[in-house]
Design an enzyme around this catalytic site. Structure first.
Site: not given
Length: 449
Positions: A104, A242, A244, A246
């Site tokens: 992440s 960010d 990833d 999400d």
């Protein structure tokens, strides 16, 4: 012994804490837990694996795939794809589990492994514990034609997810210029394509991943470059993801940051007007700013508060049948379109609201007036007694009474350290500072080791 799974899967320094051996064992154990509850007539169980742009993701995704295949699961590796993209594929295609290799917003040397069950939802704690326990047990391995196959298909996965995002946006975005910071992560290709296909004019920064530059002075954890680019390019607003993708934070046309609380305020009022905000309720964590709670009350929207972590937000949403929830950090879940936080989806829904209303993001975000928030860490204390000490509880009650409706106090014991976090919100910065440091003194005195 510490629990292997944290609040968002297994995470740590790649090739040390998160090794190829661990990834292989996790894949095999997850297959045995997540593919034994149903029958798979005429076929083997199936899994999809995606990753972010870290170089370590290449060997870790291969190791997880090997573990799954060794347990009889057919695996499709889709390459670089945002976490919510993998969740969407797990929910919308005929697969039985999804895996994301990502840490992440963490720095590049870290990496992680998280799983989605059939339907696209993150695993409950009990399921994660079962996977961890299976890693230490003997099992009968399939042989011959019963082992799984491993294939790759990134193009079809990308197309599936982009089509889903554009359809979710609903409103054509022609005429809107949006600055986008992709954090050199998993959104680097997908986000600009989705926004452009929805009609937006897109100015892109930090979309040249080299395996080492993910989250490096960019993205949602470092929005300074996006703030400058948004103003310089004349964009209506900017969005930052960010690693990833999400989570999503935004920047208005003046360069001012619009955080997750403000984004939720904008989306919640839009959904209430459209009649799609189930129960006229927004689900937030205890760390959401009091200004959001007061704004929602004024708008006739109830709020439900959970512990910190998007998984707890989703649990409360599913339990109550709610359609919108999230965190101040920009993890925002719209249950009409996703099973987990989706930064690209959030950016499209935000753009759609700007177009539909003809208002600036700055004007829309003004629905939430953030109250000053001060966080003080108090180390060297017995965190276990934070909720039991009567004198400390009295001190908290006294401060809350002084602050009234425009103030709030929260004590958060660390989960791993002898530390208590004191958070205070108040009408003014001076009040918040004074109250936070006063309570920190009480915590230090009452809970000293």
């Amino acid at each position: 012994m510490a629990r292997l799974f944290g609040t968002d899967g297994v995470r740590g320094l790649a090739n040390r804490d998160v090794s190829a051996e661990l990834a292989l064992d996790l894949g095999a154990a997850a297959a045995r837990v997540l593919t034994t509850s149903g029958d798979f007539p005429g076929r083997r169980p199936r899994a999809v694996i995606g990753r972010d742009t870290r170089i370590s993701g290449e060997f870790l995704s291969s190791a997880v795939a090997a573990g799954l295949a060794s347990a009889g699961v057919d695996v499709t590796q889709v390459g670089v794809l945002p976490t919510p993209g993998v969740a969407h594929l797990t929910a919308s295609t005929d697969v039985d589990l999804g895996v994301v290799i990502s840490a992440s917003h963490n720095p590049m040397p870290d990496n992680g492994i998280k799983f989605f069950a059939r339907g696209g939802f993150k695993l409950e704690d009990a399921i994660e514990d079962e996977i961890e326990s299976r890693m230490a047990t003997e099992w009968e391995r399939p042989v011959g034609g019963d082992v799984g196959r491993i294939t790759a298909d990134s193009a079809l996965a990308d197309r599936n997810y982009i089509d889903h995002l554009v359809a979710a946006a609903g409103t054509p975005l022609q005429g809107v210029r949006i600055a986008v910071d992709c954090a050199n992560g998993a959104a680097s290709d997908i986000a600009p394509l989705a926004l452009r296909e929805a009609g937006a004019d897109v100015v892109v920064v930090n979309a040249s991943p080299d395996g080492r530059n993910i989250n490096q002075d960019c993205g949602s954890t470092h929005p300074e470059q996006l703030q400058a680019v948004t103003v310089a390019s004349g964009a209506a607003f900017g969005v930052a993801f960010d690693g990833d993708a999400d989570r999503c934070l935004a920047v208005d046309h003046t360069g001012r940051l619009v955080d997750g609380d403000q984004i939720m305020g904008v989306l919640a009022t839009a959904m209430k007007e459209a009649g799609t905000l189930a129960g006229n309720t927004l689900v937030v964590t205890v760390m959401s700013n009091l200004g959001l709670l007061l704004a929602m009350r004024e708008a006739g929207i109830a709020t439900v508060q959970t512990g910190v972590g998007d998984r707890y937000v989703l649990e409360a949403m599913r339990a109550g049948g709610h359609t919108l929830g999230g965190e101040q950090s920009g993890h925002i879940i719209n249950a009409d379109h996703a099973t987990t936080g989706d930064g690209i989806l959030t950016s499209l829904l935000l753009a759609s609201r700007v177009v539909q209303t003809g208002r600036t993001l700055a004007d829309l975000a003004s629905v939430v007036t953030r109250l000053p928030q001060v966080l003080v860490n108090v180390p060297g204390v017995d965190r276990a007694r934070a909720g039991e000490d009567a004198a400390l509880a009295d001190a908290v009650a006294a401060v809350e009474a002084e602050l009234g409706e425009t103030g709030r106090v929260l004590l958060r014991p660390s989960g791993t350290e002898p530390l208590v976090r004191v958070m205070v919100e108040a009408a003014t910065q001076e009040e918040a500072d004074a109250a936070a440091h006063r309570l920190a003194g009480v915590v230090r005195e009452r809970l000293a080791l």
